[in-house]
Design a protein around this motif. Structure first.
Motif, short mmCIF file in Angstrom:
data_model
loop_
_atom_site.label_atom_id
_atom_site.label_comp_id
_atom_site.label_asym_id
_atom_site.label_seq_id
_atom_site.Cartn_x
_atom_site.Cartn_y
_atom_site.Cartn_z
N PRO A 283 0.84 -1.20 0.00
CA PRO A 283 0.00 0.00 0.00
C PRO A 283 0.88 1.25 0.00
CG PRO A 283 -0.83 -1.60 1.57
CD PRO A 283 0.49 -2.12 1.10
N VAL A 284 0.44 2.26 -0.73
CA VAL A 284 1.25 3.48 -0.85
C VAL A 284 1.57 4.07 0.52
CG1 VAL A 284 1.22 5.87 -1.68
CG2 VAL A 284 0.43 4.01 -3.18
N SER A 285 0.63 3.98 1.44
CA SER A 285 0.86 4.54 2.78
C SER A 285 1.88 3.75 3.58
CB SER A 285 -0.45 4.60 3.56
OG SER A 285 -1.30 5.60 3.03
N HIS A 286 2.30 2.57 3.09
CA HIS A 286 3.31 1.77 3.79
C HIS A 286 4.69 1.90 3.15
CE1 HIS A 286 0.02 -1.19 5.41
NE2 HIS A 286 -0.14 0.05 5.84
N VAL A 287 4.78 2.58 2.01
CA VAL A 287 6.07 2.70 1.31
C VAL A 287 6.84 3.87 1.89
CG1 VAL A 287 7.20 3.05 -0.92
CG2 VAL A 287 5.07 1.73 -0.80
N ARG A 288 7.89 3.56 2.63
CA ARG A 288 8.70 4.60 3.27
C ARG A 288 9.77 5.07 2.29
NH1 ARG A 288 7.68 4.83 8.64
NH2 ARG A 288 9.61 5.95 9.08
N LEU A 289 9.85 6.38 2.12
CA LEU A 289 10.80 6.98 1.19
C LEU A 289 11.93 7.63 1.98
CD1 LEU A 289 8.13 8.63 -1.11
CD2 LEU A 289 9.42 6.54 -1.58
N ASP A 290 13.17 7.37 1.57
CA ASP A 290 14.29 7.90 2.36
C ASP A 290 14.55 9.36 1.99
OD1 ASP A 290 15.92 7.97 0.02
OD2 ASP A 290 16.54 5.91 0.36
N SER A 291 15.35 10.02 2.82
CA SER A 291 15.62 11.45 2.65
C SER A 291 16.34 11.75 1.35
CB SER A 291 16.44 11.96 3.84
OG SER A 291 17.66 11.24 3.94
N THR A 292 17.15 10.80 0.86
CA THR A 292 17.88 11.02 -0.39
C THR A 292 16.91 11.17 -1.56
OG1 THR A 292 19.72 9.69 0.44
CG2 THR A 292 19.63 10.08 -1.93
N ALA A 293 15.87 10.33 -1.59
CA ALA A 293 14.88 10.42 -2.66
C ALA A 293 14.11 11.73 -2.59
CB ALA A 293 13.91 9.24 -2.56
N TRP A 294 13.75 12.14 -1.37
CA TRP A 294 13.04 13.41 -1.21
C TRP A 294 13.91 14.59 -1.64
CZ3 TRP A 294 8.14 13.79 -1.12
CH2 TRP A 294 7.32 12.90 -0.43
N GLU A 295 15.17 14.59 -1.22
CA GLU A 295 16.06 15.71 -1.56
C GLU A 295 16.27 15.80 -3.06
OE1 GLU A 295 17.19 18.24 0.08
OE2 GLU A 295 16.15 17.56 1.88
N ALA A 296 16.38 14.65 -3.72
CA ALA A 296 16.58 14.65 -5.17
C ALA A 296 15.39 15.28 -5.89
CB ALA A 296 16.82 13.23 -5.67
N VAL A 297 14.20 14.91 -5.48
CA VAL A 297 13.02 15.43 -6.15
C VAL A 297 12.79 16.90 -5.80
CG1 VAL A 297 11.20 14.86 -4.47
CG2 VAL A 297 10.72 14.72 -6.90
N LEU A 298 13.14 17.31 -4.59
CA LEU A 298 13.04 18.72 -4.22
C LEU A 298 14.03 19.58 -5.01
CD1 LEU A 298 12.47 18.77 -0.36
CD2 LEU A 298 11.00 19.78 -2.10
N ALA A 299 15.24 19.05 -5.21
CA ALA A 299 16.24 19.79 -5.98
C ALA A 299 15.78 19.98 -7.42
CB ALA A 299 17.58 19.03 -5.95
N GLU A 300 15.19 18.93 -8.00
CA GLU A 300 14.67 19.04 -9.37
C GLU A 300 13.54 20.05 -9.43
OE1 GLU A 300 13.07 16.14 -12.98
OE2 GLU A 300 13.35 15.33 -10.97
N LEU A 301 12.68 20.00 -8.44
CA LEU A 301 11.55 20.92 -8.39
C LEU A 301 12.04 22.37 -8.27
CD1 LEU A 301 8.41 21.01 -8.17
CD2 LEU A 301 8.73 21.05 -5.70
N GLU A 302 13.01 22.59 -7.39
CA GLU A 302 13.54 23.94 -7.19
C GLU A 302 14.16 24.48 -8.48
OE1 GLU A 302 16.27 26.36 -3.92
OE2 GLU A 302 16.25 24.16 -3.94
N HIS A 303 14.76 23.60 -9.26
CA HIS A 303 15.41 24.02 -10.51
C HIS A 303 14.41 24.49 -11.55
CE1 HIS A 303 18.33 24.10 -13.75
NE2 HIS A 303 17.53 23.32 -14.47
#
Length: 543
Positions: free
Chosen positions: A169-189
């Motif tokens: 279930p999507v609510s059980h999939v834990r995402l690590d900080s590296t994945a979040w930081e990568a997507v935030l960096a792309e978004l900021e760009h």
């Protein structure tokens, strides 16, 4: 403010008929008329209180969940209102997408809130807006991405990496900080750099730091945006909620054969009207998932057992009932049982649905009745296409309507570019090519008659001459296009902003672009739009 309607064709014929209030469709496949039966539904909900979960337990679970992600006074007031035995709910939901996903998710939240407000006024009783986060779904690839318009302009897909390939279930999939930081960096760009961008990115970082999953991050953002309107959030994968759902899981398991026949009956009826069921259902599906080793597996019925052969699962009804009673967190609804569970949990006046959802709910009426329940009122969600002030000026500059951009873009763009051609390139090159072709053909005929050996060489040379004319024609048009590059970029910005990826804006673009330009409360004006009940799609001018 005017709210002109934009005609967006609905792909599901059944939903069209429902939204147009076709009497035979409304009465055959749905329980209540969406305009006429508010009081009738409210009275039935009040009479059938014994069929639902205990309100006190439900409000306790809601309070705990919303305290984590949506802790505003207005939400606490809504949960308190829900304790009133006369209180009703307007509910709708979606999977929790990356950075809230496409704009339609926000429009569904707005619809839920506004329709609850209107119903409360009309019925003179408490009506609470509830957003159902479909966190038990395992289709991670449906929610792991979002789209934003870049400066080029173009539509860019931003996607977060999933740590593994488990069907969890999507609510059980834990995402690590590296994945979040990568997507935030792309978004900021790619996002526009404005006075609002740093604060918005900081909000996202704050929510991510305390949220391990997409569903949690989604809840935190939706809560921040809509908590002040009293929108209560619920995650269908919340373990606290599962404990309340246990009796309904038992009912679904015990009455599974009767439910299957009910779905069969509805689908045969749909077929007799010429419709194909929207929700695909395999023969002898139990319409319930079991979660094993973190993964979600659909059960089938075979020889009195509930099975999933691929995973080596085989359970008797007694064993499955034992799971429901003692570990309901190991069970999960599918698309056809979730509406039943939703109605078991909440005193639902109405559910807010998109066109595809309206179509598949037609498969569920008989299932509701089989369990002594009644399908709630269905209200189509509101839809919008947003136009920023700069885009509105471009529409005026090029004498376009929104419909022109959505439905006639290539035709209008080509006509405009051709109107910029003072040299009349197409006409002159067409004349040149025709004359050269004619004269060359005459010459070749005479040459071949007198000198046959030149026939093949002449034909090759003829084609090369015409190719060179075409080459120069294309180069001339490219040069002209480059000369009008600024104008063509404006045309492209209109296109990617109003009809990105050849789809309605609300189905593709994320809200973050607007949040950067107008602030996080950019959608507030949409809360003032007139409430519509037939799925009308309105044009909203942002300023």
């Amino acid at each position: 403010m005017n709210w002109p309607i934009l005609s967006i064709p609905v792909q599901q014929p059944l939903a069209v008929q429902y939204m147009e209030r076709d009497p035979s469709i409304v009465e055959t496949f749905y329980e209540y008329h969406p305009d006429l039966d508010w009081e009738k539904r409210a009275e039935w909900v009040e009479r059938s209180e014994q069929l639902r979960a205990d309100r006190t337990r439900l409000t306790e679970v809601l309070a705990l969940y919303n305290e984590r992600f949506n802790n505003s006074q207005a939400v606490r007031n809504s949960i308190e209102k829900l304790k009133d035995e006369r209180a009703l709910v307007v509910v709708g939901g979606q999977q929790g997408g990356l950075f809230t996903g496409p704009l339609l998710v926000l429009y569904k939240a707005i619809s839920i809130i506004r329709m609850a407000q209107e119903a409360e006024l009309k019925l003179s009783r408490p009506v609470v807006p509830v957003f159902w986060i479909a966190g038990e779904d395992h289709d991670f690839d449906e929610v792991d991405h979002t789209y934003v318009v870049t400066a080029e302009p173009s539509v860019q897909r931003i996607r977060i990496e999933k740590p593994d390939e488990q069907r969890a279930p999507v609510s059980h999939v834990r995402l690590d900080s590296t994945a979040w930081e990568a997507v935030l960096a792309e978004l900021e760009h790619v996002l526009p750099k404005t006075e609002f961008t740093p604060g918005m990115l900081e909000h996202l970082r704050e929510s991510i730091s305390s949220c391990a999953t997409l569903s949690d991050s989604f809840a935190a953002t939706i809560g921040r945006l809509f908590g002040k309107y009293g929108l209560v959030l619920v995650d269908s994968a919340d373990e606290g909620l599962r404990s309340i759902e246990a009796p309904m899981f038992e009912t679904i398991i015990q009455q599974n054969d009767r439910l299957e026949e009910a779905y069969d009956t509805s689908e045969r009826l749909l077929a007799s009207y010429g419709y194909t069921p929207q929700a695909v259902r395999s023969a002898h599906s139990a319409n319930v998932f079991v979660i094993r080793d973190g993964e979600r597996h659909l059960l089938q019925k075979e020889n009195g057992q509930f099975v999933n052969h691929r995973q080596g699962i085989s359970l008797t009804q007694e064993q499955l009932l034992d799971i429901a009673q003692h570990s309901p967190q190991s069970l999960s609804n599918n698309v056809l049982t979730r509406p039943l569970m939703q109605d078991y949990l909440f005193p639902v006046l109405a559910t807010v649905l998109g066109p595809g959802e309206i179509a598949y709910w037609a498969q569920i009426k008989q299932a509701f009745r089989e369990l002594g329940m009644r399908m709630p009122i269905i209200w189509p969600r509101m839809g919008f296409t947003c136009i920023e002030g700069t885009l509105n000026k471009l529409l005026d500059k090029y004498e376009l309507t929104v419909e022109d951009v959505v439905y006639r873009y290539e035709e209008k763009r080509s006509a405009w570019l051709q109107s910029q051609d003072a040299l009349h390139l197409d006409e002159r090159f067409e004349t040149l090519r025709s004359e050269v072709d004619s004269r060359y053909t005459e010459l070749l005929q005479e040459l071949v008659a007198s000198l046959p050996a030149l026939g093949k060489l002449g034909a090759t040379n003829h084609n090369k001459v015409l190719e060179q004319i075409d080459f120069l024609h294309h180069r001339a048009k490219d040069a002209m296009a480059k000369q009008h590059e600024s104008g063509l970029r404006q045309w492209e910005r209109l296109h990617v902003s109003l009809h990105p990826l050849e789809k309605p804006q609300e189905r593709v673009l994320n809200m973050l672009g607007y949040a950067c330009r107008y602030g996080e409360d950019w959608f507030t004006m949409l809360m003032e739009a007139p409430v519509v009940w037939r799925g009308e799609h309105r044009i909203a001018l942002l300023s």
